[in-house]
Scaffold this active site. Structure first.
Site, PDB file in Angstrom:
ATOM      1  N   ARG A   1       0.944  -1.304   0.090  1.00 57.81           N
ATOM      2  CA  ARG A   1       0.016  -0.012   0.033  1.00 57.81           C
ATOM      3  C   ARG A   1       0.885   1.277   0.000  1.00 57.81           C
ATOM      4  O   ARG A   1       2.039   1.187   0.539  1.00 57.81           O
ATOM      5  CB  ARG A   1      -1.034   0.105   1.227  1.00 57.81           C
ATOM      6  CG  ARG A   1      -1.768   1.159   1.329  1.00 57.81           C
ATOM      7  CD  ARG A   1      -2.719   1.149   2.574  1.00 57.81           C
ATOM      8  NE  ARG A   1      -3.842   0.114   2.267  1.00 57.81           N
ATOM      9  CZ  ARG A   1      -3.974  -0.956   3.002  1.00 57.81           C
ATOM     10  NH1 ARG A   1      -3.225  -1.014   4.083  1.00 57.81           N
ATOM     11  NH2 ARG A   1      -4.977  -1.699   2.906  1.00 57.81           N
TER      12      ARG A   1
ATOM     13  N   ASP B   1      12.297   9.070  -6.730  1.00 60.08           N
ATOM     14  CA  ASP B   1      11.563   8.598  -5.694  1.00 60.08           C
ATOM     15  C   ASP B   1      12.177   7.233  -5.340  1.00 60.08           C
ATOM     16  O   ASP B   1      11.765   6.314  -5.172  1.00 60.08           O
ATOM     17  CB  ASP B   1      10.236   8.404  -5.731  1.00 60.08           C
ATOM     18  CG  ASP B   1       9.408   8.136  -4.447  1.00 60.08           C
ATOM     19  OD1 ASP B   1      10.168   8.575  -3.310  1.00 60.08           O
ATOM     20  OD2 ASP B   1       8.502   7.234  -4.220  1.00 60.08           O
TER      21      ASP B   1
END
Length: 525
Positions: free
Chosen positions: A22, A137
């Site tokens: 998630r 990222d």
């Protein structure tokens, strides 16, 4: 608003079996694609995304970016689109752990393993940079490692093409604060050096078990540390490599991720890291005022020092501060003059030696020897590579192509252990590929000549140093000397290895490049 999904639900042709991750964009499920009867990793955006056009754009961009990258360490994308108002990406499912989980469960990694994993991710990032893309990222959560230590870089949702405009509003930072380069907190251009910085943070965490500024207890302090604090120390020479990779000025960092990994490998071999390294704070932050000054004639001004959330500089101090004057040391002219005199003297001596040799009765022989030496010294600079798909060695009468000198724009990377031959030393990935070994160098004092003779005998072959390669290869001879292996790439199957071996003759043998095979065993054919 679409209903929340959970394991057991269906999304179009996909049966969601298990939630495996998630993140900020949504959830990742282990799912079965009933159309193609395969198990995949299905990333589904949250129900709030259809109301956020910028978020949807970023999601579509992740799909396009990842699909156009052809690197084995980037997770392949099977499909993407919209089902019942839910955006999704269908990706290869990797059985393994993300690097974050691996570090939490296993603690700091041995240096060799850390370099192996970080090196693979560095390859993926360099491939992206060559395509004009920046990941933006890089963090342990976005690195997946399977049971063979084959690493994948995932989540290009924040990747930015060189021609893209930013999807973030002014003053909003996207990414994970623990790994963000200083330029990410301002309005400067974010390029490949930001990924080098983040990968250096990941390398530090692999070696130490914590990210560089783990002592920062708030986001404000973490941002301030990235902007003003030097990285902590591990007490060995790799500290210099990490300090360069995390330099505040992007121009001062390594020029590529590969350079970072090579430098770190050389440092860790020269001064190994202890089993339980101690992180030593590198000192207090250096506070630099925020102001502007011209970088050169006609150049725009840029901020100096910290800027961004949580870092303030009093306006009165900023107005009162001026850059210190540039002073020239009185020693500079003396040093310059001395160097000029030495160069002139060396030129006169060299001219005299050449003139003497020219008049010598042995000049012809010397010239011939000098030509041979020149050819020998020139050939090592040629950079060649072996295409994995082209594994057929030339016939017995084939001769290697003449060496071509490199241009100034294609310098050869310095790899520790490279013998400086016409073919650069390789460092293949331990991904289970099969190779066929045709020769091993056995004379430590004569490695360059011996390996080069084998390369001449087997045109198109490559060479590696086994103690810098995969654990499946015997690392050293019994007397401790290194083993240089000359080989051809065969392929991922036993049939490919055996087929190539049969063409190369009875003395050749097959080996797997992985982390689990017995170094003393050969592939049975």
């Amino acid at each position: 608003m679409a209903a929340t999904l959970r394991a057991g639900d269906r999304l179009g042709p996909y049966l969601l079996e298990e939630l495996i991750g998630r993140g900020g964009m949504g959830e990742v499920y282990r799912a079965t694609d009933n159309r193609k009867d395969r198990v995949v990793a299905l990333k589904v955006l949250g129900p709030q995304v259809p109301d956020d056009p910028a978020f949807r754009d970023r999601f579509h961009r992740e799909s396009r970016v990842a699909a156009r990258l052809n690197d084995p360490h980037v997770i392949p994308i099977h499909d993407w689109g919209d089902i019942d108002g839910r955006l999704f990406i269908d990706m290869r499912l990797v059985d393994g752990r993300d690097l974050r989980t691996l570090l939490v469960e296993d603690g700091p990694l041995p240096a060799e393993r850390a370099l192996r994993i970080v090196g693979q991710i560095g390859d993926a990032l360099d491939a992206a940079h060559r395509s004009g893309l920046v990941h933006r990222d890089v963090k342990p959560d976005n690195i997946l490692v399977d049971d063979r230590d084959f690493a994948y870089l995932v989540d290009f949702g924040l990747a930015q093409a060189d021609t893209d405009t930013r999807f973030t509003s002014t003053g909003t930072a996207v990414g994970s604060f623990g790994y963000m380069a200083p330029e990410r907190f301002g309005d400067d251009v974010v390029g490949p050096p930001a990924d080098v910085y983040a990968l250096t943070c990941v390398l530090f965490e692999c070696l130490s078990g914590v990210h560089p500024f783990a002592s920062a207890t708030t986001i404000e302090r973490l941002i301030a540390a990235h902007l003003t604090s030097p990285p902590p120390l591990l007490g060995v020479s790799v500290d210099r490599v990490i300090a360069r990779g995390m330099a505040k000025d992007p121009a001062q960092r390594q020029h590529s991720c590969a350079e970072l990994v090579v430098d770190a490998g050389a440092a860790l071999r020269s001064e190994p890291l202890g089993a339980a390294p101690t992180v030593i704070p590198a000192g207090p932050p250096t506070v630099v005022p925020t102001t502007s000054y011209p970088r050169g004639p006609g150049a725009p001004s840029r901020p100096i020092g910290p800027s961004g959330p949580g870092v303030q500089w009093d306006a009165t101090q900023a107005a009162a501060w001026t850059p210190p004057p540039c002073r020239r040391s009185p020693l500079v002219p003396i040093i310059v003059a001395s160097v000029v005199v030495l160069l002139i003297g060396a030129g006169i001596v060299a001219w005299a030696i050449v003139a003497t040799q020219r008049d010598s009765p042995f000049a012809a022989d010397d010239t011939s020897a000098q030509s041979t030496a020149t050819a020998t010294s020139a050939s090592p600079t040629m950079s060649t590579s072996v295409e994995p798909g082209n594994t057929s060695p030339p016939g017995p009468s084939a001769r290697p192509e003449p060496a071509s000198l490199p241009t100034a724009s294609s310098p050869r990377a310095v790899v520790p252990g490279d013998l400086g031959l016409s073919v650069p030393m390789t460092r293949p990935v331990c991904d289970g590929t099969g190779i066929v070994v045709v020769a091993n160098a056995t004379a430590p004092g004569n490695y360059p000549d011996e390996v080069q003779s084998y390369l001449n005998q087997y045109p198109g072959a490559s060479y590696l140093r086994t103690d810098q390669s995969c654990p499946s290869l015997r690392q050293r001879y019994d007397d401790g000397s290194a083993i240089y292996t000359v080989y051809y790439v065969a392929g991922p199957t036993q049939d490919e290895v055996c087929s190539l071996k049969s063409r190369l003759g009875p003395s050749a043998y097959g080996k797997w490049l992985d982390t689990v095979s017995d170094p003393s065993a050969q592939i049975a054919c």
